[in-house]
Design a protein around this motif. Structure first.
Motif, PDB file in Angstrom:
ATOM      1  N   ASP A  11       0.820  -1.211   0.000  1.00 28.08           N
ATOM      2  CA  ASP A  11       0.000   0.000   0.000  1.00 28.08           C
ATOM      3  C   ASP A  11       0.855   1.263   0.000  1.00 28.08           C
ATOM      4  O   ASP A  11       0.467   2.277  -0.571  1.00 28.08           O
ATOM      5  CB  ASP A  11      -0.934   0.012   1.217  1.00 28.08           C
ATOM      6  CG  ASP A  11      -2.007  -1.066   1.124  1.00 28.08           C
ATOM      7  OD1 ASP A  11      -2.446  -1.361  -0.003  1.00 28.08           O
ATOM      8  OD2 ASP A  11      -2.390  -1.603   2.172  1.00 28.08           O
ATOM      9  N   GLN A  60      -0.779  -2.658  -7.786  1.00 26.49           N
ATOM     10  CA  GLN A  60      -2.212  -2.554  -7.516  1.00 26.49           C
ATOM     11  C   GLN A  60      -2.915  -3.893  -7.727  1.00 26.49           C
ATOM     12  O   GLN A  60      -3.790  -4.274  -6.941  1.00 26.49           O
ATOM     13  CB  GLN A  60      -2.842  -1.461  -8.383  1.00 26.49           C
ATOM     14  CG  GLN A  60      -2.410  -0.075  -7.961  1.00 26.49           C
ATOM     15  CD  GLN A  60      -2.799   1.009  -8.957  1.00 26.49           C
ATOM     16  OE1 GLN A  60      -2.947   0.741 -10.149  1.00 26.49           O
ATOM     17  NE2 GLN A  60      -2.954   2.225  -8.467  1.00 26.49           N
ATOM     18  N   GLN A  61      -2.535  -4.629  -8.748  1.00 27.74           N
ATOM     19  CA  GLN A  61      -3.120  -5.947  -8.986  1.00 27.74           C
ATOM     20  C   GLN A  61      -2.754  -6.915  -7.863  1.00 27.74           C
ATOM     21  O   GLN A  61      -3.581  -7.722  -7.431  1.00 27.74           O
ATOM     22  CB  GLN A  61      -2.654  -6.504 -10.327  1.00 27.74           C
ATOM     23  CG  GLN A  61      -3.248  -5.789 -11.513  1.00 27.74           C
ATOM     24  CD  GLN A  61      -2.646  -6.258 -12.832  1.00 27.74           C
ATOM     25  OE1 GLN A  61      -1.760  -7.110 -12.861  1.00 27.74           O
ATOM     26  NE2 GLN A  61      -3.122  -5.688 -13.928  1.00 27.74           N
ATOM     27  N   GLN A  64      -4.920  -6.172  -4.903  1.00 22.04           N
ATOM     28  CA  GLN A  64      -6.275  -6.711  -5.116  1.00 22.04           C
ATOM     29  C   GLN A  64      -6.309  -8.215  -4.916  1.00 22.04           C
ATOM     30  O   GLN A  64      -7.248  -8.748  -4.318  1.00 22.04           O
ATOM     31  CB  GLN A  64      -6.778  -6.339  -6.502  1.00 22.04           C
ATOM     32  CG  GLN A  64      -7.095  -4.877  -6.658  1.00 22.04           C
ATOM     33  CD  GLN A  64      -7.465  -4.512  -8.096  1.00 22.04           C
ATOM     34  OE1 GLN A  64      -7.385  -5.339  -9.004  1.00 22.04           O
ATOM     35  NE2 GLN A  64      -7.842  -3.255  -8.306  1.00 22.04           N
ATOM     36  N   GLN A  67      -6.226  -9.048  -1.287  1.00 23.08           N
ATOM     37  CA  GLN A  67      -7.487  -8.747  -0.622  1.00 23.08           C
ATOM     38  C   GLN A  67      -8.545  -9.811  -0.915  1.00 23.08           C
ATOM     39  O   GLN A  67      -9.432 -10.046  -0.101  1.00 23.08           O
ATOM     40  CB  GLN A  67      -8.000  -7.367  -1.057  1.00 23.08           C
ATOM     41  CG  GLN A  67      -7.181  -6.238  -0.488  1.00 23.08           C
ATOM     42  CD  GLN A  67      -7.572  -4.879  -1.079  1.00 23.08           C
ATOM     43  OE1 GLN A  67      -8.305  -4.808  -2.050  1.00 23.08           O
ATOM     44  NE2 GLN A  67      -7.057  -3.818  -0.484  1.00 23.08           N
ATOM     45  N   GLN A  68      -8.449 -10.452  -2.059  1.00 26.42           N
ATOM     46  CA  GLN A  68      -9.417 -11.479  -2.443  1.00 26.42           C
ATOM     47  C   GLN A  68      -9.221 -12.775  -1.668  1.00 26.42           C
ATOM     48  O   GLN A  68     -10.112 -13.589  -1.586  1.00 26.42           O
ATOM     49  CB  GLN A  68      -9.359 -11.760  -3.945  1.00 26.42           C
ATOM     50  CG  GLN A  68      -9.857 -10.619  -4.785  1.00 26.42           C
ATOM     51  CD  GLN A  68      -9.665 -10.865  -6.274  1.00 26.42           C
ATOM     52  OE1 GLN A  68      -9.117 -11.883  -6.683  1.00 26.42           O
ATOM     53  NE2 GLN A  68     -10.068  -9.906  -7.078  1.00 26.42           N
TER      54      GLN A  68
END
Length: 69
Positions: A11, A60-61, A64, A67-68
């Protein structure tokens, strides 16, 4: 970062790469005022900007995907 410090979080890397990208925008603007002799450096900066964009998108990918989970 000092030696031995923990690595930056994913982040924290996104704003870091945003800053690096916008620094190249400023440099490119200044070089653009120099005229035709600035073309080779401008092309190098454009390539560097594409690399920064690619790294930022990959970060960024990755965020993500984490987070999944």
């Amino acid at each position: 970062m000092a030696r031995g410090d923990p690595p930056m979080s994913l982040d924290a890397l996104v704003p870091y790469y945003n800053g690096a990208y916008f620094a190249t925008v400023a440099i490119k603007g200044r070089l653009g005022k120099l005229g035709p002799e600035a073309r080779p450096p401008l092309q190098e900066i454009s390539q560097y900007q594409q690399m920064l964009i690619g790294f930022r998108e990959a970060i960024q990918q990755t965020i993500q995907l984490k987070q999944q989970r």
